[in-house]
Motif scaffolding. Structure first.
Motif, mmCIF file in Angstrom:
data_model
loop_
_atom_site.group_PDB
_atom_site.id
_atom_site.type_symbol
_atom_site.label_atom_id
_atom_site.label_comp_id
_atom_site.label_asym_id
_atom_site.label_seq_id
_atom_site.Cartn_x
_atom_site.Cartn_y
_atom_site.Cartn_z
ATOM 1 N N GLY A 115 0.818 -1.207 0.000
ATOM 2 C CA GLY A 115 0.000 0.000 0.000
ATOM 3 C C GLY A 115 0.849 1.252 0.000
ATOM 4 N N GLY A 116 1.986 1.200 0.700
ATOM 5 C CA GLY A 116 2.915 2.326 0.654
ATOM 6 C C GLY A 116 3.499 2.514 -0.728
ATOM 7 N N ILE A 117 3.835 1.389 -1.385
ATOM 8 C CA ILE A 117 4.361 1.446 -2.748
ATOM 9 C C ILE A 117 3.308 2.019 -3.694
ATOM 10 N N ALA A 118 2.067 1.537 -3.578
ATOM 11 C CA ALA A 118 0.994 2.016 -4.451
ATOM 12 C C ALA A 118 0.767 3.508 -4.272
ATOM 13 N N GLN A 119 0.763 3.983 -3.030
ATOM 14 C CA GLN A 119 0.583 5.413 -2.787
ATOM 15 C C GLN A 119 1.739 6.224 -3.376
ATOM 16 N N SER A 120 2.953 5.726 -3.204
ATOM 17 C CA SER A 120 4.123 6.430 -3.733
ATOM 18 C C SER A 120 4.056 6.532 -5.255
ATOM 19 N N ALA A 121 3.617 5.454 -5.910
ATOM 20 C CA ALA A 121 3.487 5.476 -7.368
ATOM 21 C C ALA A 121 2.360 6.409 -7.804
ATOM 22 N N ALA A 122 1.285 6.459 -7.016
ATOM 23 C CA ALA A 122 0.166 7.336 -7.349
ATOM 24 C C ALA A 122 0.557 8.803 -7.235
ATOM 25 N N VAL A 123 1.446 9.125 -6.299
ATOM 26 C CA VAL A 123 1.958 10.491 -6.193
ATOM 27 C C VAL A 123 2.860 10.805 -7.387
ATOM 28 N N LEU A 124 3.672 9.827 -7.770
ATOM 29 C CA LEU A 124 4.639 10.027 -8.854
ATOM 30 C C LEU A 124 3.967 10.113 -10.223
ATOM 31 N N ALA A 125 2.939 9.290 -10.455
ATOM 32 C CA ALA A 125 2.316 9.226 -11.786
ATOM 33 C C ALA A 125 0.817 8.955 -11.651
ATOM 34 N N PRO A 126 0.051 9.906 -11.158
ATOM 35 C CA PRO A 126 -1.387 9.669 -10.936
ATOM 36 C C PRO A 126 -2.147 9.328 -12.205
#
Length: 272
Positions: A115-126
Motif C-alpha cells: 500500500g505504501g508502494i501504491a501510494q508512492s506510485a500514485a503520487v509520482l504518476a497519478p
C-alpha cells in the motif's frame, strides 16, 4: 520485455500459474496473471511475502478483469535486487511493471508495504491509476520500522517469525496453523536479512500524506488488525479527498490470507 516463465511457485497453488519474467530498471522479477480480458488490476504484496499472498483472491477478481501480481524488489523472484533503495524506487518499479505488461492505466491494490508502494506510485504518476485500493497500510512511517530492520540483521530471520505472525494473523488462525499461516511462516524464515532490512528502511521514507487527490480510493481495514488498526486506517482515509472507508469484520492484517472471501467481495464491489 516480458518472457513467459514456467515456474512451480509452491504454496498456495490454486491453478496453473501464468507467470512472466520481467526485466525492470535494475533487477528481474516475475508477474502472475489471471484473466485475459477487461480492465487491468495490479496487486502489490506485503513486506516479507511475495506475489502468492494474492492467490486466494486472484481468481475471484479475474471475473471480467485482467489481474496481475508481481514480486516487489527484494522478495520472491526479485530477492537480492540492488539495495538500499527508496520508496520512489519501488514506485518506479510498479510503473515499470505496468509498462512491461503493456498496461497504460490500471486499478492498483496494495496491502501493507504494498500500500505504501501504491501510494508512492500514485503520487509520482497519478495518470497511470484508474483507482487505488489501500489494504492494511499506512500513509506515514512507524517508529518500529528501524527496529524490525535491525533485528533482521542482528538476530536473523527465524527471530522475525513470532513478532511478524502475531501482527499478521488472529490467534485462532495461528492455533489452527492453516496453510496460509504455514506459507507466511516459511516466507519469513527463508527471507534474506539484507532484503528484509532494506524493505523496512525504504518504508521509513514513505512521504505521501496530503499528496493524493483525484484518484478514486478505497481504504480497506481489518477489524482485528493489530498492526495497521482501524483507527490508523480511518486516519488514512480522512487524508485522501473522497476516499471510501470500509472495515472487514474479524479480519487481521494479512487480509487475503485469513479472510480472502471478504477481501475479494469488497474489491469486486469497488472495482465494479
Amino acid at each position: 520485455m516480458a518472457e513467459r516463465l514456467s515456474l512451480d511457485t509452491g504454496f498456495p497453488r490454486l491453478v496453473d500459474n501464468n507467470l512472466r519474467r520481467l526485466r525492470l530498471a535494475d533487477h528481474d522479477t516475475v508477474v502472475a496473471q489471471r484473466g485475459d480480458t477487461g480492465p487491468a488490476v495490479l496487486l502489490v504484496h506485503a513486506l516479507g511475502l511475495d506475489w502468492r499472498m494474492w492467490e486466494p483472491v486472484m481468481d475471484a477478481l479475474a471475473d471480467g478483469r485482467r489481474v496481475y501480481a508481481y514480486d516487489i524488489r527484494g522478495h520472491g523472484a526479485a530477492v537480492g535486487s540492488p539495495s538500499p533503495y527508496t520508496m520512489d524506487d519501488t514506485a518506479r518499479d510498479l510503473l515499470g511493471v505496468l509498462d512491461g505488461i503493456g498496461v497504460q492505466r490500471a486499478h492498483v491494490v496494495g496491502l501493507s508495504f504494498g500500500g505504501g508502494i501504491a501510494q508512492s506510485a500514485a503520487v509520482l504518476a497519478p495518470e497511470r491509476f484508474v483507482s487505488l485500493a489501500l489494504l492494511a497500510t499506512t500513509d506515514h512511517p512507524f517508529d518500529a520500522f528501524e527496529g524490525r530492520a535491525l533485528s533482521g540483521e542482528v538476530d536473523g530471520m527465524a527471530a522475525q517469525v513470532a513478532p511478524s505472525l502475531t501482527r499478521w494473523f488472529t490467534a485462532n488462525a495461528l492455533a489452527v496453523n492453516s496453510s496460509s499461516v504455514q506459507y507466511a511462516r516459511q516466507r519469513v524464515i527463508d527471507g534474506n536479512p539484507t532484503d528484509w532490512a532494506a524493505g523496512w528502511r525504504a518504508f521509513k521514507g514513505l512521504d505521501v500524506q496530503g499528496k493524493l487527490a483525484g484518484i478514486p480510493t478505497l481504504v480497506l481495514a481489518g477489524e482485528a488488525d493489530a498492526s495497521t488498526t482501524p483507527e490508523i486506517m480511518r486516519g488514512v482515509a480522512s487524508r485522501i479527498p473522497g476516499a471510501v472507508y470500509r472495515e472487514l469484520p474479524g479480519t487481521p492484517h494479512m487480509q487475503t490470507l485469513e479472510r480472502p472471501e471478504l477481501v475479494a467481495a469488497a474489491l469486486a464491489e469497488f472495482l465494479g
